[in-house]
Structure formats: C-alpha cells, structure tokens
Design a protein around this motif. Structure first.
Motif, mmCIF file in Angstrom:
data_model
loop_
_atom_site.group_PDB
_atom_site.id
_atom_site.type_symbol
_atom_site.label_atom_id
_atom_site.label_comp_id
_atom_site.label_asym_id
_atom_site.label_seq_id
_atom_site.Cartn_x
_atom_site.Cartn_y
_atom_site.Cartn_z
ATOM 1 N N ARG A 335 0.834 -1.207 0.000
ATOM 2 C CA ARG A 335 0.000 0.000 0.000
ATOM 3 C C ARG A 335 0.871 1.259 0.000
ATOM 4 O O ARG A 335 0.492 2.291 -0.563
ATOM 5 N N ASN A 338 1.694 1.858 -3.471
ATOM 6 C CA ASN A 338 0.545 2.456 -4.135
ATOM 7 C C ASN A 338 0.461 3.955 -3.865
ATOM 8 O O ASN A 338 0.204 4.753 -4.775
ATOM 9 N N ALA A 342 0.626 6.783 -6.657
ATOM 10 C CA ALA A 342 -0.540 7.656 -6.797
ATOM 11 C C ALA A 342 -0.156 9.130 -6.711
ATOM 12 O O ALA A 342 -0.837 9.994 -7.269
ATOM 13 N N CYS A 458 -0.341 2.172 -13.012
ATOM 14 C CA CYS A 458 -0.910 3.060 -11.993
ATOM 15 C C CYS A 458 -1.514 4.317 -12.613
ATOM 16 O O CYS A 458 -2.239 5.048 -11.937
ATOM 17 N N THR A 475 -0.289 -6.551 -5.600
ATOM 18 C CA THR A 475 0.489 -5.399 -6.072
ATOM 19 C C THR A 475 0.337 -4.235 -5.104
ATOM 20 O O THR A 475 1.187 -3.355 -5.056
ATOM 21 N N CYS A 477 -1.851 -2.009 -5.495
ATOM 22 C CA CYS A 477 -2.225 -0.843 -6.296
ATOM 23 C C CYS A 477 -3.737 -0.756 -6.526
ATOM 24 O O CYS A 477 -4.352 -1.696 -7.041
ATOM 25 N N ASP A 478 -4.292 0.382 -6.195
ATOM 26 C CA ASP A 478 -5.719 0.610 -6.413
ATOM 27 C C ASP A 478 -6.084 0.548 -7.893
ATOM 28 O O ASP A 478 -7.237 0.259 -8.239
#
Length: 731
Positions: A335, A338, A342, A458, A475, A477-478
């Motif tokens: 996270r 991520n 982001a 991403c 991952t 990743c959102d």
C-alpha cells in the motif's frame, strides 16, 4: 637584501622543489627573529597543511592574513580550508580575495569549486563563468564549469564545457575523464569508453578515469572488462567508494556474490553509506538467499530515499519470499508503494458508455504487459495458451518492458495481434502508449519483479486492469482491479491479503507448456543407487533456514538418502561451500549433497533422471520447476501454505491430480517422503505414467484453459460495462 628576505627567498626555493624539511627550518628561523613576518607565516602554514597538520597550518595562514590581507594568500587559505572540509570559511576567504582583486580569475574558479562542494550549483556556475570571462583560455575553469553543469543535470552543456577545456589543453586527462562520466550518464557508452581511454593513455595513474572506463564497459555489457577497470582504479585508490560499489555491482552480475559483498562493504566503510550502497547490499544479500538481512538493507535505503519506487519494488519482491514476513506486513508496504505511485500518476479518465460502444461488435482488446515474454516461467506458462486464444473473442496485444528477446519471444510474437516495446520509456510515456491503443483489459504479468510495467499501470491506461501469472502477492495498487487466480492458490480465507478482487479460474490459474526438447522419462534412480535421491532445481533464495532444517531432518531420518540441488548460483565454488555449510550445521555431511550449477535447458531437464522425488520449499514454493519435474516423471512433495506464494505448488499438484503429494505440516511432509521412498515399486509405476497423466490433466489442457481465460477477461469487461466494478465477481 636583509637576512630575513634572503632566508625567505631560499625557503621558497626549497618549498617549490619539495625540500620541505629545509624550507621548514628556514621559515622557523625567520619567525624566531621576525614573529609577525606575513610571508613566512603564510608559507610556513601552507607547508604545515601540505604535511596534513591543518590545524596548525590554517592558524598560521589566518594570522598572516590578519597582519596583511593579500588576495593570493587569501586564495591559498581558502584552498586549505576547503581541503580540511571547512567550506563556509573557504568560501568567505575566496570572496575576500575577490573583494581585494575583482579580476582574480583563479579565486573565482576556486570559489566555484567550493560552492559546488556546498551544493550551490547555480552559484558555482556563475563563479566559473566569471573566471572564464576574465581568462578565456583557462582550461581548469572550463573543467570546473562542466562539473557544476553536470551536477545540475545539464549534461550536454557540461560536455561542451569539457570539450572547450580539452581544446585549450589537448592532454587534459581530467577533462577527458569527466567527459567520459557525462557520456556514461547519457547512455552513450561507446563515446564514454573512447574518452576514458584517452584519459588513461595521458594519465595512467588517474583512478577516476579507470572508474569511468569501467562504467562504460558495464554499460556496453562487457562485465569482465568493467571489473578489470574497477580493479585498476582500486589499485590506485583502494578506499574509493564509487569504484568499490561499481565493482560489487559487476561481481553481482557475474555471480561472484562473496566478492561482491566484500567490495560493497568496503564502499560503505569508505564513506557515509548512501542509498545506492544499501540498495546494492540488499541485492547481494537477496542473491545469496539472505532474505531478512536483504529486507533490512532495503529498509535502510528507504530511510535515505523514502520516495524510491525502485527500492520499494525490491523490498516487496524480497518480502514475498520471506518466512518471517506476514501477509499483513507485506500488504502494508504494498500500500505504501501504491501511495507513492498515486502521488505522481495522473490516471486517465474513461467514459464507460463510450468505451462500451467502441468495444461492441469486435474482439475484446487485451494487453499483456511483461518483461518476461521470453525463456522465463511467464513465457513458458503463456505460450501454449496464446496458441488457443479465440481471436474472434480476444485480441491479444503485447507490451514488452525488457529489451531482451530469444527463441521463445520469436514463437510468442505471432500469437499477438501487435507487439510493442516499452523498454526505456518512463511510466508516463508507457502509459500514454498503451492508452493510445484503446486497450479494454490490461494485464500485468510481473507485479513487483524486475523491469515490471506496474508503475505505468498506476496511470490506469485501460478501464479494466488485472494482474496474473508473474507475481505471487498483491500489487497493493488501487489501479489494479483483479487478480487472476484459482481456489487453491487464493482461498476465500486469504482474500484480505489482497487489494485486488480475486477472479478465480475454474481449475487452475496456470497452464504448462511442455518443453519440446525434453527427453524420455528415465528409470527410477533408486533402483540403481539403492537409496532415494531427493531433488530441488530452483533458486537458492527459496532455501530459507526453515527449509534447510526440515530437509536436513529428512536426511537424518533416512541415512542413505541424498539431496540433489541444481541452481545457476551453484556454479560458484564459494556458493557451493556456503550451501554445504548450511546443511553441515544440521549434521549433514557434504558427501550426501549433490551440488550442480546451470545447464542448457535440455540437459537441465535430463538431470531429473537422477532424481526420485522432488521437494518444494516454503513459503516460496516451486512453480515452473514443479511442472517441469512432473513432466520428467518426478513427483513433487510440497507443504500446505498460508499465502499465495506458498500455494503455487499446491495449485499445480491439484491440477495434475496429485493431491496426495500435498502435506499438511512438517511431520506429514516427512512421513510422506519416507512412505513413498519405502515403496520403490509404487514410485516406479508413478514415474512411468506421470507424463501421460500430466498431459491428460487440466495442467496441460491449453484449449480448455484458453476458454477459461477468455471468459475471465470478457466477464471483467461485462462487469465494467454493465454495472462497474462493484458487482459480484466470479469465483
């Protein structure tokens, strides 16, 4: 001329010729008679600094400047203060000298150097430029200007400045060396090598030139030549941190892990450990199989550069295979990755109705993003599936993120409707390239592995994105909507380990492509040797201390059994010794181990003819090696795990119909190994039938798997088009 003037003239002559003892005696004699003679104080202080007594020397030079401020003397004092690391005072003295003599080009140049040391690059550029304005034929100033411009990232301007220095002084070795450094930074390694070679020819004792030659050779892929250049640099300057670090990187690439570790440690001892040093240390430790120390090194690198995606990717790859890292801890760092991505990505907007309209009536455009579309587990598991994809339903598009291609690549290319290379592109550039192709479903095949394209995903270049095949954890990743899996590799009880929604294929998430060059299955080795041979042909990094302990326990229980380990790392004698030592610590003699390095793939497969039972490690279980062992008639024993990476072997065995080879715990693992070993007839029958059994199983049923995969991608798309990603998912 009075006596003091005569002595001073003689002292300066001795000083210039390097007769320092004689010069020192005369300076002392002058100062006994004239304690405040400014020139004697200044040059006596300069001599003291030259013999490394900076405290006394700077005090004498400061006393001289107070008695008679002189631009040249202040410039000298600035030089000694800079050498002693007292940058602020050095800058003050240079500026004082310039105040006394504004046209003093040398003081402007030296001020530029000091400002560069103080990381005031723009001010350094101005000072060096002023020196050149005052003295247009000043090669040192052009060289120093180039250094400051290089610090600012103005590489082409720096190269031009170095060339001007060389034009003025054609045999300027340092400028050639610095020019080589710029070319290396630009990736122009052939030009870098030429400039470094010129520097070395002019000044063979210039250590930095040898380092830059090594960097150029490294960039050109000539690892042996690079190592030789770094070693020549270190023969001249053994404590050079950069040369030691770069040599460690080359040795790591060459597989000389112990030597690489030694030079990395020397680099760290020679200066304050940097981010790149901890990163290198982590890479070496990971290659040696020391996962937890590697994780610690990566964490130290992150403390120095918290925004390094490269470090986080390496950390996550390492954590995924560690027995001491919980899935929850892994998820927290995933996270973190991520959040970092982001903060820099600008996700593309997607109009649902417009995208649905564009896709209607045509095959679904599915992009596959991977560095491993070659001889690699990803290529092996992907090849046969692609051959059976229905192009009326799915249009596969390849995005290769690694430049390396081989015979597997050549077989894969015709299986895609288009093939695009993303190698060398930034995440932003790669994302824009994929978005321009109007991909409907984009599939990551690498996760947090080397050369991954995950950072580009991403940016959300496709409205639906999934991860599959190439990684063994979330991952984080959102931007990734789904993970393609099966019920064995990702049970419902472990869904919380992932940010992605599971899309479970009906049988297995893997489909094995049988190797065309595999020989016939041989007879059971146990009959010839009279004792069982266990085998493991995977990466040594998977052999955790817990694995070594359990396998040693098995060998102690079966005193005549042997363990055959085959891995590329075992080409190195030092690695063989270290591996044997790990088992010796548990009472296993080296004679009971067969340690073998890399082989061409056909010979590697043939080596299974010397193995009765293959062992899967934990928690990082066997994947490709499990499928290959089964194909060569060798059953694989695994231990049930508690996370995705630990379930991979389980998934393959279930697909092959070998559920009885999955043990619940350590004790059952040993019991099943012993039980099968005690029934050679039964084991021989299994060996003889295993290839046909595997070929008839879902593990090798590429047409069926292709239908399941097509349904998965079409189902993901329907979920997006009809109701978004909040609708119930398959599995």
């Amino acid at each position: 001329m009075n006596d003091s003037e005569h002595w001073l003239k003689a002292a300066l002559a001795h000083h210039r010729e390097g007769r320092l003892a004689e010069a020192q005696a005369l300076y002392k004699q002058i100062l006994r008679t004239h304690p405040e003679q400014p020139d004697a104080l200044h040059f006596f202080g300069l001599l003291a600094c030259q013999t490394r007594d900076y405290t006394a020397g700077i005090a004498l030079m400061t006393q001289s400047a107070a008695l008679r401020p002189d631009a040249a003397h202040l410039n000298d004092l600035g030089n000694m203060l800079r050498e002693h690391g007292r940058l602020a005072q050095a800058i003050e003295r240079y500026r004082h000298a310039i105040g006394l003599r504004p046209d003093y080009a040398e003081a402007h140049n030296n001020l530029g150097n000091a400002l560069r040391d103080a990381r005031e690059s723009e001010a350094a550029v101005r000072s060096c430029a002023r020196a050149i304005e005052l003295r247009p034929d000043y090669p040192e100033a052009y060289n120093n200007l180039g250094n400051a411009l290089q610090d600012m990232g103005r590489l082409n301007d720096a190269a031009a400045s170095y060339r001007k220095a060389i034009a003025i002084r054609p045999l300027y070795a340092l400028a050639y060396s610095n020019l080589a450094a710029v070319f290396n930074s630009l990736g122009e390694y052939t030009q870098a090598l030429d400039a470094a070679q010129r520097a070395v020819r002019i000044a063979p004792g210039l250590a930095g030139a040898h380092t830059n030659m090594g960097n150029a050779c490294f960039g050109l892929g000539n690892l042996e030549a690079a190592a030789a250049s770094y070693q020549r640099a270190l023969a001249l300057e053994p404590a050079d941190a950069g040369a030691n670090l770069n040599l460690s990187l080359v040795l790591l690439e060459l597989g000389h892990h112990e030597e690489a570790l030694a030079h990395c440690q020397r680099a760290m001892a020679a200066s304050a450990p940097s981010w790149s040093m901890y990163l290198c240390l982590g890479d070496i430790l990971r290659a040696r199989g020391d996962l937890d120390p590697a994780i610690e090194a990566y964490r130290k690198a992150l403390m120095l550069d918290p925004r390094s995606a490269q470090t986080l990717e390496r950390l996550l790859f390492c954590m995924a295979g560690s027995a001491t890292v919980t899935p929850q801890a892994f998820l927290a760092d995933a996270r973190r990755y991520n959040a970092l991505m982001a903060s820099t990505a600008e996700p593309f907007p997607h109009d649902r109705s417009q995208r649905a309209s564009q896709a209607r009536g045509r095959a679904l455009r599915v992009g596959f993003v991977s560095p491993d579309l070659r001889q690699h587990p990803v290529g092996i598991f992907l090849e046969s599936v692609l051959a059976h994809i229905d192009r009326a339903r799915i249009e596969p598009v390849a995005y290769a993120t690694h430049p390396l291609e081989d015979e597997v690549t050549e077989r894969l290319k015709p299986r895609f409707s288009a093939w695009h290379s993303l190698a060398g592109l930034s995440p932003k550039e790669a994302a824009h390239r994929m978005h321009a192709d109007a991909i409907d479903v984009l599939v990551d095949l690498a996760g947090h592995t080397a050369w991954s394209g995950l950072a580009a995903l991403c940016w959300k270049p496709a409205p639906v994105q999934a991860t599959w095949l190439g990684f063994f954890a979330t991952t984080g990743c959102d931007a990734i909507d789904y993970i393609v899996c099966d019920r064995h590799v990702l049970p419902v009880s472990e869904e919380a380990h992932f940010v992605e929604k599971p899309w479970r294929l009906p049988v297995s998430y893997l489909c094995f492509t049988p190797p065309a060059h595999a020989g016939e299955v041989g007879p059971l080795p146990l009959f010839a040797h009279g004792a069982v041979t266990f085998g493991y042909f995977g990466k040594l990094v998977k052999l955790t201390d817990e694995v070594v302990a359990l396998w040693s326990r098995l060998l102690r229980t079966m005193p005549r059994a042997r363990l055959f380990l085959k891995a590329p790392e075992l080409d190195a004698p030092a690695t063989q010794w270290a591996t044997a030592a790990r088992f010796a610590a548990h009472g296993i003699e080296a004679q009971r181990l067969v340690l073998e390095g890399a082989s061409p793939h056909a010979q590697y497969l043939a080596a299974y003819g010397r193995v009765d039972i293959a062992l899967s490690p934990f928690p990082y279980s066997s994947g490709t090696t499990t499928a290959e062992a089964l194909w060569m008639g060798v059953p694989v024993l695994c231990r049930k795990g508690d996370r995705f990476v630990a379930h991979i072997c389980e998934s393959l065995l279930h697909a092959a119909g070998l559920d009885e080879w999955i043990a619940r715990d350590d004790d059952e693992y040993l019991e099943r190994a012993i039980a099968w070993s005690s029934e050679p007839g039964r084991l021989a029958l299994l060996r003889a039938s295993l290839r046909s059994r595997v070929l008839a199983s879902p593990l090798c049923d590429a047409p069926l798997f292709a239908r399941h995969l097509e349904a998965a991608f079409l189902g993901m798309w329907d979920g997006y088009v009809n109701a978004g990603l909040s609708v119930p998912k398959a599995g």
